[in-house]
Write a protein that holds these residues in place. Structure first.
Motif, short mmCIF file in Angstrom:
data_model
loop_
_atom_site.label_atom_id
_atom_site.label_comp_id
_atom_site.label_asym_id
_atom_site.label_seq_id
_atom_site.Cartn_x
_atom_site.Cartn_y
_atom_site.Cartn_z
N ILE B 256 0.84 -1.19 0.00
CA ILE B 256 0.00 0.00 0.00
C ILE B 256 0.88 1.25 0.00
CG2 ILE B 256 -0.17 0.10 2.53
CD1 ILE B 256 -3.19 0.57 2.06
N ALA B 257 0.46 2.30 -0.73
CA ALA B 257 1.30 3.49 -0.85
C ALA B 257 1.07 4.49 0.29
CB ALA B 257 1.07 4.18 -2.19
N ARG B 258 -0.17 4.58 0.72
CA ARG B 258 -0.51 5.47 1.83
C ARG B 258 -1.65 4.85 2.62
NH1 ARG B 258 -1.07 11.31 -1.38
NH2 ARG B 258 0.91 12.17 -0.67
N VAL B 259 -1.59 4.97 3.92
CA VAL B 259 -2.76 4.62 4.73
C VAL B 259 -2.73 5.49 5.98
CG1 VAL B 259 -1.59 2.58 5.69
CG2 VAL B 259 -4.07 2.82 5.93
N GLU B 260 -3.69 6.42 6.02
CA GLU B 260 -3.72 7.43 7.06
C GLU B 260 -4.94 7.26 7.93
OE1 GLU B 260 -0.34 8.89 6.43
OE2 GLU B 260 -1.57 10.40 7.44
N LYS B 281 -16.46 9.96 11.60
CA LYS B 281 -16.13 8.73 12.32
C LYS B 281 -14.63 8.48 12.17
CE LYS B 281 -20.29 5.96 11.72
NZ LYS B 281 -20.73 4.62 11.30
N SER B 282 -14.13 7.43 12.83
CA SER B 282 -12.75 7.00 12.59
C SER B 282 -12.62 6.65 11.11
CB SER B 282 -12.42 5.76 13.40
OG SER B 282 -12.37 6.08 14.78
N LEU B 283 -11.63 7.25 10.47
CA LEU B 283 -11.47 7.07 9.02
C LEU B 283 -10.11 6.49 8.70
CD1 LEU B 283 -12.29 10.37 7.11
CD2 LEU B 283 -13.68 8.32 7.30
N LEU B 284 -10.04 5.77 7.60
CA LEU B 284 -8.75 5.51 6.97
C LEU B 284 -8.80 6.10 5.57
CD1 LEU B 284 -7.90 1.81 7.93
CD2 LEU B 284 -6.91 3.89 8.91
N LEU B 285 -7.71 6.77 5.19
CA LEU B 285 -7.53 7.22 3.81
C LEU B 285 -6.49 6.30 3.19
CD1 LEU B 285 -7.05 11.10 4.21
CD2 LEU B 285 -9.16 9.75 4.29
N PHE B 286 -6.84 5.68 2.11
CA PHE B 286 -5.93 4.76 1.43
C PHE B 286 -5.47 5.34 0.11
CE2 PHE B 286 -8.80 1.93 3.82
CZ PHE B 286 -7.89 1.10 4.46
N GLU B 287 -4.25 4.99 -0.28
CA GLU B 287 -3.85 5.22 -1.67
C GLU B 287 -3.08 4.01 -2.16
OE1 GLU B 287 -3.18 9.31 -3.27
OE2 GLU B 287 -1.19 8.52 -3.70
N HIS B 381 0.32 8.18 10.24
CA HIS B 381 0.82 7.34 9.16
C HIS B 381 0.84 5.92 9.70
CE1 HIS B 381 1.71 11.33 8.09
NE2 HIS B 381 2.83 11.43 8.78
N VAL B 382 -0.35 5.38 9.90
CA VAL B 382 -0.46 4.19 10.71
C VAL B 382 0.18 2.95 10.09
CG1 VAL B 382 -2.32 4.79 12.27
CG2 VAL B 382 -2.88 4.18 9.91
N GLY B 383 0.38 2.96 8.78
CA GLY B 383 1.03 1.80 8.15
C GLY B 383 2.44 1.56 8.67
#
Lengths: 472, 472
Positions: B256-260, B281-287, B381-383
């Motif tokens: 995965i390139a980004r996971v916020e 709500k609690s969100l994750l943003l993925f790229e 930057h939880v990843g």
């Protein structure tokens, strides 16, 4: 082959009290036998052995600390020793002293599969590590060929065939336990994947070749075993065609796991030694890691690029045993080549250049070997711009040595002129000290010397390697 | 917020001769105006400003060397300054002296697209770099949010949203030009992708926060622009559900390139500030980056994992402008949160833990903030196991500050107990010096101090940061 002898004059007999103290502490793990000293006074380089006065085997970090406290007190050199597989004279006891063998420090400390990390004692080898974690679904990819110890691999900043995808020890060591020159124990880093917490002590010791302290434990990153792996061999009409295929593959960003170049000489030697039937032409060995589909996709892109460079068909090795045989043969190239000239030893050197200059650097080096009638092979981790020249020389023939060293010096000069480095993965040891100045310049070498003086003020940590103690 | 004032007592007036020499050399690029000094005497931390006596702007490495020679002669502190976006008090002039602003060193030195490298002057920002190379098909991925300078990013070992895939500045700097404390110019590294050529001077300076020398040029790796990019937002019923999704994604080896991660507070602030309509709500943003098919494959795996953790549907942002809007909002979180409490400043802290401990570390930190009635947000930057806590405090209220610092101290202790680090990417500056000892232990800190003394014997390089000059 002779070594720079200037330090031999500084050799002092081992103080009797020190020897007694070491024997007292370690009993039969302290030896002064000639056989033991000979075994530890040489590596895979073509240098003549240079023996330590004693060899000791430590089993714990605390023992290493106690040994260092003693040797620091008596100002006696200590040379850390892993598997003895280094290539540039790293473990030669130039001033005598004590060789500290870490091979009995071969315990796993902790495997945190859920975090993709493992901590091992320095004497654990890469094969042992992979065996120990085989049920976790993870693996440790760094593979320099030899079954080197993790401590030694960290100390020489090793890499090898998988580095193009997974990086080198520089990228894969998270933390170290180190014993300092005066016998203190420090921990560098943590198991966090990244950190901005102060000076990067970890990377000061990675690649320091035992000259700044002794690595006793190593924490490394692990990786999930790929869902699919496939390997292929492909022949090319010329070195340039093979290398250009690699250059284009890297420029396209294909996440290839391994791409190894072998010249005709190397293939011929491997065929003879390993009873393989590889076509005796310039070869690339590929390995692809990923999901089933991604492996297929990567392979298609690379096959297209290869075809554009006039390659033959890919021969696939999908069964694990065929892949293992292929990589074993690749790793045996060094021993295979030694058979090409009975009684020979190898002057093995490496360099690394920016990828676009690789074809040029290899071709010119081949030409140089041929002009000098050297029995040689060029093989390498070309995806990183890194290649090796193995030259079979008579270690008792000064002319032979001079020819090979000439090739080496010109290869290094060529690599540096291309903004590359005098060694991609072998390290400096004794053999590349002069080239280091050429590469980095006097000011940077002074900085390295400043670091050495600060961390090892009595010059007892593997003295005479990497940078000279005094400015020449 | 007050800073440790002990060094202020060591403050000396700037020698008249030095000021004259600097004015002579730099003319209007040497300023003692209050506005200029105020601007350079603070960063994005909540510390009160602490002003240098003069601010100088260099345009070349040679000018930096000449400035350092002068300041070394007069033993005057020098604080290198990039974009001023550091968060932990890095640029505060604790003992006065000269702040050396590198923002006018904003020339591209060389782009070697064929080698995937670029060399820039230290003042070039990451956005400028990406603009300059936009026609090459390559990009520089490291993105700490702020449009920081490459020199500053190297000096703080920055990382950010893309680090989970592309690594941090530690992995992406190939070479540096550095001016030493006594004004010599050194080059560290080369453009080779890997090297075993001596001590890793590059990584000694990466993360050294201007305390060992001044970075004047940076050579970084570039990457081919992915064939396909897609981004998605996904909501979760709880922090734990979101973070467990990330843990499982990393453990599966999805590239995965980004996971916020954004908590509800963060989402609410962003919605208000950026006029977004993200679900609060609690969100994750993925790229996801890769080939068309690989992006799809990655997304499917992650969607499965997310569904297993009770997530809502993925909302896709495939158009570049939607992605840009999403990431811009993410990057504005800091400013958005400041609006949640008028007149507040943010105590922003970060830590990084082994991935399996992330949910626990975040949950306990959330609980701690709530118990203390702090207006806060956790985003990260939880990843990489890295997260930030932003606490909105009244900088003039000692009780408010004490509450936030208590949360910070307990978060750091928690991270260290989990074998993590006191800062994943912010750096040490002033704010984390005590925690550094807690993390590494006295022996390792002594080693860092030894390095500082060796490279900066007069203690003029950004004094009072990372490690104290004397052992406490």
């Amino acid at each position: 082959m002779n070594h720079p002898a200037s330090l031999a004059a500084l050799r002092q007999p081992l103080p009797e009290e020190l020897l007694l103290a070491l024997q007292n502490m370690l009993e039969d793990r302290c030896s002064t036998s000639l056989a033991m000293r000979e075994h530890h006074g040489s590596d895979e380089s073509s240098y003549d052995p240079m023996l330590p006065d004693a060899v000791v085997f430590a089993q714990t970090t605390e023992e290493v600390a106690a040994i260092m406290q003693l040797c620091n007190h008596y100002e006696v050199p200590v040379i850390p020793y892993g598997a003895g597989s280094s290539l540039e004279g790293h473990v030669l006891a130039l001033r005598g002293g004590v060789t500290l063998d870490l091979s009995q420090m071969n315990n796993m400390v902790a495997v945190h599969a859920e975090d993709l990390t493992a901590t091992v004692q320095a004497g654990v080898t890469r094969k042992q590590l992979n065996l120990e974690i085989k049920d976790t679904g993870l693996f440790f990819p760094i593979d320099p060929g030899a079954d080197a110890s993790l401590g030694g691999m960290a100390a020489t900043r090793a890499s090898g065939t998988n580095a193009v995808r997974y990086g080198t020890m520089r990228e894969n060591v998270l933390a170290l336990t180190v014993v300092t020159a005066d016998g203190r124990i420090i921990k560098t880093g943590s198991r966090a994947k990244k950190s901005s917490a102060g000076y990067d002590l970890t990377r000061i010791f990675v690649g320091s070749e035992g000259t700044l302290g002794i690595i006793t434990e190593v924490t490394v990153k692990l990786y999930p075993l790929p869902e699919a792996i496939s390997a292929a061999v492909c022949t090319f009409p010329s070195t340039a065609a093979a290398v250009n295929t690699v250059i284009q593959t890297i420029q396209m960003g294909v996440p290839i796991a391994r791409v190894e170049f072998l010249d005709e000489n190397g293939v011929r030697a491997i065929n003879a030694y390993d009873k393989m039937q590889l076509p005796e032409k310039s070869l690339l060995l590929f390995e692809f890691h990923g999901s089933e589909h991604s492996v297929q996709e990567q392979a298609e892109v690379v096959q297209d690029i290869a075809a554009g460079n006039g390659a033959g068909d890919f021969e696939w090795a999908t069964r694990p045993e065929d892949r293992s045989r292929l990589w074993a043969a690749r790793h045996n190239a060094y021993f295979a080549l030694l058979q090409m000239r009975p009684g020979a030893r190898s002057i093995s050197t490496d360099c690394c250049v920016p990828i676009s200059r690789l074809a040029e650097c290899i071709s010119e080096t081949q030409l140089d070997c041929e002009r000098n009638n050297i029995i040689y092979s060029i093989i390498g981790h070309v995806g990183d711009g890194n290649f090796h020249v193995l030259m079979m020389i008579d270690p008792h023939d000064p002319e032979d040595i001079a020819k090979a060293e000439g090739v080496n010096a010109r290869m290094v000069a060529r690599a540096i002129a291309m903004d590359g480095t005098c060694t991609g993965e072998h390290g400096v040891g004794l053999h590349k000290m002069d080239f280091l100045i050429q590469e980095h310049g006097e000011n940077a070498i002074d900085m390295m010397r400043t670091l050495k003086h600060a961390f090892d003020p009595k010059n007892i940590m593997n003295p005479g390697k990497i940078v000279s103690w005094e400015k020449n």
